[in-house]
Design a protein around this motif. Structure first.
Motif, mmCIF file in Angstrom:
data_model
loop_
_atom_site.group_PDB
_atom_site.id
_atom_site.type_symbol
_atom_site.label_atom_id
_atom_site.label_comp_id
_atom_site.label_asym_id
_atom_site.label_seq_id
_atom_site.Cartn_x
_atom_site.Cartn_y
_atom_site.Cartn_z
ATOM 1 N N UNK A 220 31.714 31.433 30.918
ATOM 2 C CA UNK A 220 32.103 32.535 31.874
ATOM 3 C C UNK A 220 33.576 32.530 32.038
ATOM 4 N N UNK A 221 34.127 33.771 32.208
ATOM 5 C CA UNK A 221 35.754 33.943 32.241
ATOM 6 C C UNK A 221 35.950 34.903 33.513
ATOM 7 N N UNK A 222 37.169 35.370 33.602
ATOM 8 C CA UNK A 222 37.656 35.851 34.722
ATOM 9 C C UNK A 222 38.175 34.673 35.938
ATOM 10 N N UNK A 223 38.418 35.159 36.891
ATOM 11 C CA UNK A 223 38.980 34.397 37.921
ATOM 12 C C UNK A 223 37.739 33.840 38.849
ATOM 13 N N UNK A 224 38.034 32.654 39.479
ATOM 14 C CA UNK A 224 37.072 32.231 40.496
ATOM 15 C C UNK A 224 37.177 33.089 41.769
ATOM 16 N N UNK A 225 36.131 33.805 42.090
ATOM 17 C CA UNK A 225 36.240 34.854 42.927
ATOM 18 C C UNK A 225 36.581 34.341 44.352
ATOM 19 N N UNK A 226 37.210 35.217 45.274
ATOM 20 C CA UNK A 226 37.504 34.895 46.598
ATOM 21 C C UNK A 226 36.114 34.614 47.477
ATOM 22 N N UNK A 227 35.416 35.639 47.125
ATOM 23 C CA UNK A 227 34.072 35.778 48.042
ATOM 24 C C UNK A 227 33.403 34.470 47.874
ATOM 25 N N UNK A 240 32.507 23.825 36.348
ATOM 26 C CA UNK A 240 33.298 23.219 35.387
ATOM 27 C C UNK A 240 32.573 23.636 34.158
ATOM 28 N N UNK A 241 33.755 23.338 32.792
ATOM 29 C CA UNK A 241 33.447 23.626 31.581
ATOM 30 C C UNK A 241 32.989 25.088 31.416
ATOM 31 N N UNK A 242 33.927 25.988 31.751
ATOM 32 C CA UNK A 242 33.801 27.383 31.416
ATOM 33 C C UNK A 242 35.161 27.996 30.794
ATOM 34 N N UNK A 243 35.384 29.335 30.993
ATOM 35 C CA UNK A 243 36.981 29.776 30.501
ATOM 36 C C UNK A 243 37.512 30.562 31.680
ATOM 37 N N UNK A 244 37.250 29.967 33.002
ATOM 38 C CA UNK A 244 37.722 30.614 34.303
ATOM 39 C C UNK A 244 39.322 30.253 34.200
ATOM 40 N N UNK A 245 39.884 31.428 34.762
ATOM 41 C CA UNK A 245 41.439 31.188 34.798
ATOM 42 C C UNK A 245 42.116 31.807 36.048
ATOM 43 N N UNK A 246 43.193 31.689 36.130
ATOM 44 C CA UNK A 246 43.751 32.044 37.473
ATOM 45 C C UNK A 246 44.058 30.818 38.419
ATOM 46 N N UNK A 247 44.277 31.155 39.672
ATOM 47 C CA UNK A 247 44.649 30.189 40.570
ATOM 48 C C UNK A 247 43.210 29.886 41.403
ATOM 49 N N UNK A 248 43.390 28.492 41.992
ATOM 50 C CA UNK A 248 42.205 28.109 42.731
ATOM 51 C C UNK A 248 42.213 28.840 44.048
ATOM 52 N N UNK A 249 41.202 29.748 44.487
ATOM 53 C CA UNK A 249 41.269 30.587 45.523
ATOM 54 C C UNK A 249 41.463 29.783 47.081
ATOM 55 N N UNK A 250 42.277 30.214 47.704
ATOM 56 C CA UNK A 250 42.428 29.564 49.035
ATOM 57 C C UNK A 250 41.414 29.568 49.893
ATOM 58 N N UNK A 251 40.494 30.684 49.686
ATOM 59 C CA UNK A 251 39.308 30.813 50.485
ATOM 60 C C UNK A 251 38.232 29.785 49.966
ATOM 61 N N UNK A 252 38.181 29.055 49.249
ATOM 62 C CA UNK A 252 37.308 27.904 48.879
ATOM 63 C C UNK A 252 37.542 26.750 50.048
ATOM 64 N N UNK A 253 38.715 26.689 50.533
ATOM 65 C CA UNK A 253 38.928 25.573 51.519
ATOM 66 C C UNK A 253 38.403 26.155 52.940
ATOM 67 N N UNK A 254 37.665 27.191 53.071
ATOM 68 C CA UNK A 254 37.117 27.565 54.160
ATOM 69 C C UNK A 254 35.415 27.295 53.932
#
Length: 598
Positions: A220-227, A240-254
């Motif tokens: 899997x690629x792209x970002x970890x989506x906010x939704x 884990x163990x994909x090709x995801x990039x970008x920053x860890x979305x703050x939304x996961x902290x909800x």
């Protein structure tokens, strides 16, 4: 007459009660008889299974699949229709137990099916039948650990009652279909261990009841989506163990119910969000093998239930949060290896706590190995790639629970004959240090039967290779790049579980023992750069599992064993010997070269 009248009354009353009892006696449940349509659907599946070493399908005989003892089949007593199909491998480790074949489209005719579990069969291949879209009552679809291929069919979107969808451990490819977002009742979704690519579908934001999401080990690629932060019922999230990039979305902290979060082995960048301290239910946080930068946020110290913290292989910086010294009351396992930390010494909050796993490789630690206040709690420790010089001789004292220890690439100085290993240790890595002495005590009849791997290569060890007793269970023995002399003992044949044997770059003499050929599990054999003489015994042809062998730079002579894999290894594996001949080297003198094709 009065007497007879009384007798008749008694008889009448008794007869009445007998008739009343018979009328109201619980009737036996009608015998469940399998519907013919269900029986034919199941037999259609059986016909597609070419080999069944589980022996489950041998019970599928006779006309009654409900009451006839068909293993793995359950029926609804009210309707007599098959509602559960459960075929699971009893032992995950036993590779000899499997089913080979494909999933039959006829399974789509089991219209009353609520649970389908066909899991761990390893060799059930082909595609997921489109006909499964007819199983509109299905609540659980679990097809884990098979060999299924192709795309996930979009037609599965018709299964509106689905609560669990688990297709992990197959060879499914393509993108994740957006239609999965239609599963409003879905609670568990696992697509791990496949070849799925593309982004995480935006339609997943509709899965409001989802509690567990596992998309790990894909492409899997792209970002970890906010939704994903909107899925308030999530307790388990593994990307884990994909090709995801970008920053860890703050939304996961909800995700206040989240207890497990793993984003390791991706391409995540930026800082760990400080808001992560909101996740008070979190028990395991794994962000290893990314490109995260900055410092570890202080807020992590406020996670009361966190027992596993894995942040290795990033670009994180000093200093460690001061709050760690008083926070994280549940922490048992910590991995800070391979970042940009310059710790100098093992932090006090690690030394003085009851840890099970401590991993501080490449943290610029130096001096004497640390003393732990609770050494008996340690199960594994990795202090490799540091600059420790002393303390190995007595380090293992009181480490009664230790199973794995790694101290490679340090500057440890000690005589290995003075090192007493814990009784339960299974893996020991001391390679690339400055150790001296003989292995006669470390590998003796007192060596733990639990010891499976030992690597003491690239040291300054001397003496002979010790004799091996049959009780040893070694799988890996690496003695390469030392100053070991003498011969390979004939008792090497006692190590019948050995998979890797490396004695390269020593001063070994004598011949290759014939008994080495009895080590049928051996996959890696390196005898190179020694002073071994004689010939390579033909008994080695019995090692069918061998994938790598190196006999280079010895004093060997005679014909190389003419059979796979020895005659197809590269010439370099036999170079710089006295007089080796035969494939892949030139033919032996006086022996005609075999014609091609013979």
């Amino acid at each position: 007459m009065k007497f007879l009248t009384w007798v008749f009354k008694i008889l009448f009353i008794l007869t009445f009660f007998q008739l009343f009892s018979l009328a109201h006696e619980p009737q036996a449940a009608p015998e469940l008889i399998c519907a013919e349509a269900d029986r034919l659907a199941l037999l259609g599946f059986k016909a597609k299974i070419l080999k069944d070493t589980t022996d489950i399908l041998s019970s599928w005989t006779g006309k009654d699949c409900c009451g006839g003892g068909w293993e793995g089949i359950e029926c609804d007593p009210a309707t007599g229709r098959v509602n559960r199909l459960i075929l699971q491998k009893p032992s995950e480790r036993d590779t000899s137990i499997y089913m080979k074949g494909t999933l039959s489209p006829t399974l789509g005719d089991l219209h009353f099916l609520e649970t389908m579990i066909i899991s761990g069969m390893k060799h059930i291949g082909g595609t997921i039948p489109v006909s499964f879209s007819n199983l509109t009552k299905l609540q659980q679809l679990i097809l884990d650990d098979n060999s299924l291929q192709g795309y996930i069919p979009s037609s599965l979107g018709h299964l509106s009652s689905l609560q669990t969808l688990s297709l992990g451990g197959n060879h499914l490819s393509g993108q994740i279909p957006s239609i999965i977002g239609n599963f409003k009742n879905l609670q568990q979704l696992s697509l791990s261990g496949n070849l799925l690519k593309g982004p995480i579908p935006i339609a997943f934001k509709n899965l409001g009841n989802l509690q567990s999401l596992d998309l790990s080990h894909n492409l899997l690629s792209g970002v970890v989506p906010d939704f994903l932060g909107q899925l308030q019922n999530l307790t388990y999230l593994d990307l884990s163990s994909n090709q995801l990039s970008g920053q860890i979305p703050v939304s996961l902290c909800n995700l206040l119910k989240l207890s497990f979060l793993s984003l390791d082995h991706n391409r995540m960048t930026g800082r760990i969000p400080s808001q992560i301290g909101r996740l008070k239910a979190l028990t395991s946080l794994s962000l290893s093998f990314n490109k995260l930068t900055g410092q570890i946020p202080e807020s992590i110290a406020g996670l009361p239930n966190l027992w596993n913290l894995s942040l290795s292989r990033n670009d994180l910086l000093d200093p460690l949060p001061i709050a760690f010294s008083k926070g994280l009351p549940s922490l048992l396992s910590v991995d800070l290896s391979y970042n940009n930390f310059n710790l100098g010494t093992v932090p006090e909050w690690i030394r003085n706590r009851e840890f099970s796993d401590v991993n501080l490789a490449a943290c610029k630690l130096r001096g004497t190995l640390p003393n732990f206040t609770r050494p008996d709690s340690l199960n594994s420790i990795d202090l490799s790639d540091n600059a420790f010089t002393d303390g190995i001789s007595n380090f293992f004292a009181r480490m009664s629970s230790l199973q794995k220890a790694k101290f490679s690439n340090n500057q440890l100085k000690a005589d290995v004959s003075g090192i007493k290993l814990p009784d339960g240790i299974s893996s020991l890595d001391l390679h690339s240090n400055q150790l001296i002495g003989s292995l006669s005590r470390m590998l003796s009849n007192k060596t733990s039967k639990f010891l499976e791997a030992i690597d003491v290569s690239n040291n300054q060890l001397s003496g002979n290779i010790p004799e091996f007793v049959s009780e040893l269970n070694l799988k890996v023995l690496n003695l390469g790049s030392n100053k070991i002399t003498g011969q390979i003992p004939s008792s090497i044949s006692n190590l019948d579980k050995l998979e890797r044997f490396d004695i390269s770059r020593n001063q070994i003499t004598g011949t290759i023992p014939i008994g080495l050929g009895s080590l049928v599990k051996l996959q890696w054999l390196d005898l190179s750069i020694n002073r071994i003489s004689g010939k390579i015994p033909d008994s080695l042809l019995g090692i069918e599992a061998l994938r790598h062998a190196n006999f280079r730079a010895n004093r060997l002579c005679g014909e190389i064993p003419q059979g796979r894999p020895y005659n197809i290894f590269s010439k370099a594996a036999y170079a710089h010997n006295l007089c080796l001949c035969g494939n892949p080297l030139p033919p032996c003198k006086g022996k005609k070269q075999e014609k091609l094709g013979q």
